[in-house]
Design an enzyme around this catalytic site. Structure first.
Site, PDB file in Angstrom:
ATOM      1  N   SER A   5      24.658   3.143 -36.160  1.00 12.86           N
ATOM      2  CA  SER A   5      24.086   4.266 -35.421  1.00 12.86           C
ATOM      3  C   SER A   5      22.781   3.790 -34.791  1.00 12.86           C
ATOM      4  O   SER A   5      22.199   2.797 -35.236  1.00 12.86           O
ATOM      5  CB  SER A   5      23.843   5.464 -36.346  1.00 12.86           C
ATOM      6  OG  SER A   5      23.113   5.070 -37.485  1.00 12.86           O
ATOM      7  N   PHE A 206       2.181  -0.526 -36.565  1.00 12.54           N
ATOM      8  CA  PHE A 206       3.041   0.570 -37.001  1.00 12.54           C
ATOM      9  C   PHE A 206       3.399   0.413 -38.488  1.00 12.54           C
ATOM     10  O   PHE A 206       3.412   1.381 -39.244  1.00 12.54           O
ATOM     11  CB  PHE A 206       4.298   0.568 -36.121  1.00 12.54           C
ATOM     12  CG  PHE A 206       5.170   1.762 -36.322  1.00 12.54           C
ATOM     13  CD1 PHE A 206       4.671   3.044 -36.149  1.00 12.54           C
ATOM     14  CD2 PHE A 206       6.499   1.608 -36.686  1.00 12.54           C
ATOM     15  CE1 PHE A 206       5.470   4.141 -36.342  1.00 12.54           C
ATOM     16  CE2 PHE A 206       7.316   2.705 -36.890  1.00 12.54           C
ATOM     17  CZ  PHE A 206       6.789   3.978 -36.711  1.00 12.54           C
TER      18      PHE A 206
END
Ligand code: FAD
Length: 274
Positions: A5, A206
């Site tokens: 996905s 991040f």
């Protein structure tokens, strides 16, 4: 090949929309199970996420799965979004707490993701397949590793069907996490989240915020490659493809790619895996 996905963030400008369209078209060729769309906690992308999910359905013919965060939103806002997603034909959702943008004071009606999972189950029964987040390297705000694991179990007990992990570059953390949750009697699939590496300095920043560890040897190799763009690209794709291969061999049920709306870094990994 395992089910895969792809995750996107919702575009806000025409240029970003065109980029996402190009990326979705390219990645669709890999026959993903679904493409998911993130949601900004605090409502910053309130309409962008549903629009993007709808666009994935109508323009690209793929299953679009919305992320839904609860922090900063009211119960009514969440109810309205769930109704909208149902009307759009969605039957799967990624349910999260979210992180409020810094400086935003509004905390919302629900505090943790387990409360959101409970609300979805209370109001929509088994209509939605619910995925929640998991943290093999421990959530950065967790009191400790054991409590984080128990908090994860509360989301599963509330009705989550599956989990997608925060990204990691150390497979031991993932396999240990899976062993630990199985020992607690949790049998839902734990799908590793895979972060392809494109902009290393952005990834480093991040990672500090979200508690993902970048092993020293990777940072050192990247530093040595410096401005060698092609070298960095090759190294990053080989590295993440090897990570995926280890996960597949070790029994991961699927792979979920954080694409950052870019096709090439994910495609380079998938090409190596085939
Ligand atoms: P929770 O499961 O609620 O956990 C948050 C923290 O609270 C953990 O430290 C946990 O141990 C602790 N905790 C949980 N329950 C309790 C309790 N009852 N009492 C005390 N402590 C508790 N963010 C976005 O804003 N938008 C997105 O679309 C998005 N998508 C994501 C997709 C994935 C696959 C992942 C892994 C993360 C995503 N995030 C997204 C980031 C996520 O919102 C943050 O990591 C957030 O800080 C935690 O969300 P959660 O759902 O894991 O929270």
């Amino acid at each position: 090949m395992l089910p895969i996905s792809f995750e996107f963030y919702p575009p806000k400008t025409d240029e970003q929309r065109e980029q996402l369209d190009r990326t979705a078209r390219k990645l669709k060729a890999h026959a993903p199970q679904f493409m998911s769309v993130t949601f900004g906690a605090g409502g910053s992308t309130l309409s962008h996420t549903p629009e993007t999910v709808q666009r994935l359905h109508s323009e690209h013919g793929v299953t679009g799965v919305p992320h839904l965060t609860c922090v900063g939103g009211s119960r009514q806002e969440i109810r309205d979004l769930l109704k909208l997603y149902r009307a759009l034909g969605c039957d799967r959702i990624v349910a999260l707490r979210g992180d409020l943008p810094s400086g935003m004071a509004r905390s919302g009606d629900l505090r943790y993701a387990n409360e959101l999972v409970q609300l979805i189950r209370d109001e929509h029964g088994d209509h939605f397949q619910i995925e929640v987040a998991a943290y093999p390297e421990i959530h950065p705000q967790a009191e400790d590793a054991h409590k984080d694991l128990r908090n994860f179990k509360t989301k599963v007990d509330a009705g989550a069907n599956g989990a997608i992990t925060q990204y990691f570059y150390n497979t031991d953390a993932y396999f240990r996490f899976v062993d630990d949750v199985r020992a607690l009697g949790i049998d839902i699939p734990i799908v590793p989240g895979i972060m392809p590496i494109s902009n290393f300095s952005q990834l480093r920043r991040f990672s500090e915020a979200c508690g993902a560890e970048i092993p020293r040897w990777i940072s050192q190799r990247m530093r040595a490659l410096g401005d060698d763009v092609e070298g960095v690209r090759e190294f990053a794709a080989d590295l993440v493809a090897t990570l995926c291969q280890r996960l597949i061999t070790g029994g991961a049920p699927a792979l979920h790619f954080y694409t950052l709306n870019l096709a090439k870094p994910t495609q380079a990994i998938l090409q190596r895996l085939r």
